[in-house]
Design a protein around this motif. Structure first.
Motif, mmCIF file in Angstrom:
data_model
loop_
_atom_site.group_PDB
_atom_site.id
_atom_site.type_symbol
_atom_site.label_atom_id
_atom_site.label_comp_id
_atom_site.label_asym_id
_atom_site.label_seq_id
_atom_site.Cartn_x
_atom_site.Cartn_y
_atom_site.Cartn_z
ATOM 1 N N VAL A 1 0.843 -1.205 0.000
ATOM 2 C CA VAL A 1 0.000 0.000 0.000
ATOM 3 C C VAL A 1 0.879 1.256 0.000
ATOM 4 C CG1 VAL A 1 -1.702 1.329 1.302
ATOM 5 C CG2 VAL A 1 -1.918 -1.151 1.144
ATOM 6 N N ASN A 2 1.928 1.245 0.809
ATOM 7 C CA ASN A 2 2.844 2.394 0.845
ATOM 8 C C ASN A 2 3.546 2.580 -0.495
ATOM 9 O OD1 ASN A 2 2.237 2.909 3.521
ATOM 10 N ND2 ASN A 2 3.928 1.683 4.316
ATOM 11 N N PHE A 3 3.850 1.472 -1.168
ATOM 12 C CA PHE A 3 4.476 1.529 -2.492
ATOM 13 C C PHE A 3 3.552 2.262 -3.464
ATOM 14 C CE2 PHE A 3 4.947 -0.262 -6.760
ATOM 15 C CZ PHE A 3 6.309 -0.133 -6.992
ATOM 16 N N ALA A 4 2.270 1.912 -3.440
ATOM 17 C CA ALA A 4 1.300 2.577 -4.317
ATOM 18 C C ALA A 4 1.190 4.057 -3.980
ATOM 19 C CB ALA A 4 -0.063 1.894 -4.197
ATOM 20 N N ASN A 5 1.164 4.349 -2.690
ATOM 21 C CA ASN A 5 1.061 5.751 -2.270
ATOM 22 C C ASN A 5 2.272 6.566 -2.708
ATOM 23 O OD1 ASN A 5 -1.372 5.186 -1.022
ATOM 24 N ND2 ASN A 5 -0.467 4.907 1.011
ATOM 25 N N SER A 6 3.450 5.931 -2.690
ATOM 26 C CA SER A 6 4.676 6.635 -3.070
ATOM 27 C C SER A 6 4.676 7.029 -4.544
ATOM 28 C CB SER A 6 5.903 5.767 -2.770
ATOM 29 O OG SER A 6 5.997 4.676 -3.680
ATOM 30 N N GLY B 1 -3.653 4.359 -2.849
ATOM 31 C CA GLY B 1 -3.754 2.970 -2.417
ATOM 32 C C GLY B 1 -3.567 1.949 -3.521
ATOM 33 N N PHE B 2 -3.635 0.678 -3.124
ATOM 34 C CA PHE B 2 -3.335 -0.430 -4.034
ATOM 35 C C PHE B 2 -4.377 -0.568 -5.139
ATOM 36 C CE2 PHE B 2 -3.556 -5.088 -4.934
ATOM 37 C CZ PHE B 2 -2.352 -5.187 -5.607
ATOM 38 N N THR B 3 -5.653 -0.372 -4.804
ATOM 39 C CA THR B 3 -6.695 -0.476 -5.834
ATOM 40 C C THR B 3 -6.476 0.549 -6.937
ATOM 41 O OG1 THR B 3 -8.310 -1.312 -4.229
ATOM 42 C CG2 THR B 3 -9.177 -0.383 -6.270
ATOM 43 N N ALA B 4 -6.111 1.752 -6.559
ATOM 44 C CA ALA B 4 -5.846 2.797 -7.554
ATOM 45 C C ALA B 4 -4.662 2.411 -8.436
ATOM 46 C CB ALA B 4 -5.572 4.124 -6.856
ATOM 47 N N LEU B 5 -3.665 1.744 -7.857
ATOM 48 C CA LEU B 5 -2.526 1.283 -8.648
ATOM 49 C C LEU B 5 -2.967 0.256 -9.671
ATOM 50 C CD1 LEU B 5 0.468 0.917 -9.341
ATOM 51 C CD2 LEU B 5 0.671 -0.598 -7.351
#
Length: 283
Positions: A52-57, A62-66
């Motif tokens: 989740v932090n990876f996606a935010n970075s 969040g992960f769904t948005a990624l």
């Protein structure tokens, strides 16, 4: 923004954990769009929070948005996949695809599941003086369905699907009893805790799952593993749930046939009781 290009661009400066996540995504971006956060985390050897932090970075919420961003930037994207059902499909086509996927899962499971393992599972069920079924979320529905069928043929079975109660209930089991854990991923905390508690009390353990390398399978004396294209790919285990039901229904039918007249009398009595209840209620 194209998240895939951004991952490639930032890769050299990523931490080791971020690089492992990026490797999983870059290796097969299409497959990544169908993964749950827990599955991708396991594949990368990191925690779900790190994903989740990876996606935010990357500037995504969040992960769904990624996953949405990845899918939208894949060549030939036509819609999000729900067991191969696309946004352009008609309702009849969606039903056809679901039926085909279910039939494939049934056939593959029938081919791959070991006869000795099935026989061992049936023996545990028939010989247990008390059986408890554990399942959470969608697997709770499978546990309740199995309870209805096994109870009607006369087995001493109970479905315990409340995560707060299951471990306490499991602590009352002992030698000669059987704990049955049902979980698609095989990682449901409440189910694993209940199974571990039952095992510590001397009860036998049986599981139905879709993942042979899962903690639940490793914990069980006998493990029944189904085969489905959803494994590692889908957010909702729709076809897998149907296949779990099929395996349990098959065991129930086998046990009913082995018990013969006893099970038939039990089922007849249940039918009479249900019929009288419906007449009394005006249904």
């Amino acid at each position: 923004m194209n998240a895939l290009n951004l991952i490639k661009q930032r890769f050299p400066g990523m931490s080791s954990a971020e690089k492992r996540i990026a490797d999983v995504i870059l290796r097969d971006p299409k497959a990544a769009t169908g993964m749950t956060v827990n599955f991708l985390a396991a594949a990368a050897g990191v925690s779900a929070g790190t994903v989740v932090n990876f996606a935010n970075s990357l500037g995504l919420a969040g992960f769904t948005a990624l996953k949405i961003n990845l899918a939208q930037n894949l060549e030939g994207f036509t819609g999000f996949s729900f067991d191969d059902v696309e946004s352009t499909d008609s309702p009849k086509t969606a039903l056809h695809k679901m039926a085909e996927n279910a039939c494939a899962s049934f056939r593959d499971t029938l081919t791959m599941i070991d006869e000795k393992t099935l026989a061992a599972a049936a023996r545990l069920l028939m010989e247990a003086k008390k059986i408890e079924l554990y399942g959470a979320a969608n697997s709770a529905l499978v546990a309740e369905d199995a309870y209805q069928h096994l109870m009607r043929i006369g087995l001493p079975v109970y479905a315990v699907t409340d995560p707060l109660v299951s471990r306490i209930s499991a602590s009352h089991l002992g030698p000669g009893c059987l704990a049955v854990g049902i979980s698609h991923w095989g990682r449901s905390r409440s189910t694993i805790e209940a199974m571990r508690t039952a095992k510590s009390r001397g009860a036998a353990t049986l599981c139905i799952t879709s993942y042979p390398d899962s903690p639940l399978h490793k914990l069980s004396d006998v493990g029944l593993v189904i085969v489905s294209s959803e494994v590692g790919q889908r957010r909702e285990a729709w076809v897998s749930r149907l296949t779990h039901l099929l395996v349990l229904d098959g065991l129930c039918a086998y046990i009913g046939a082995q018990r013969g007249v006893s099970s038939i009398e039990m089922m007849d009595e249940a039918s009479l009781l249900i019929g009288s209840q419906q007449e009394g209620s005006g249904l």
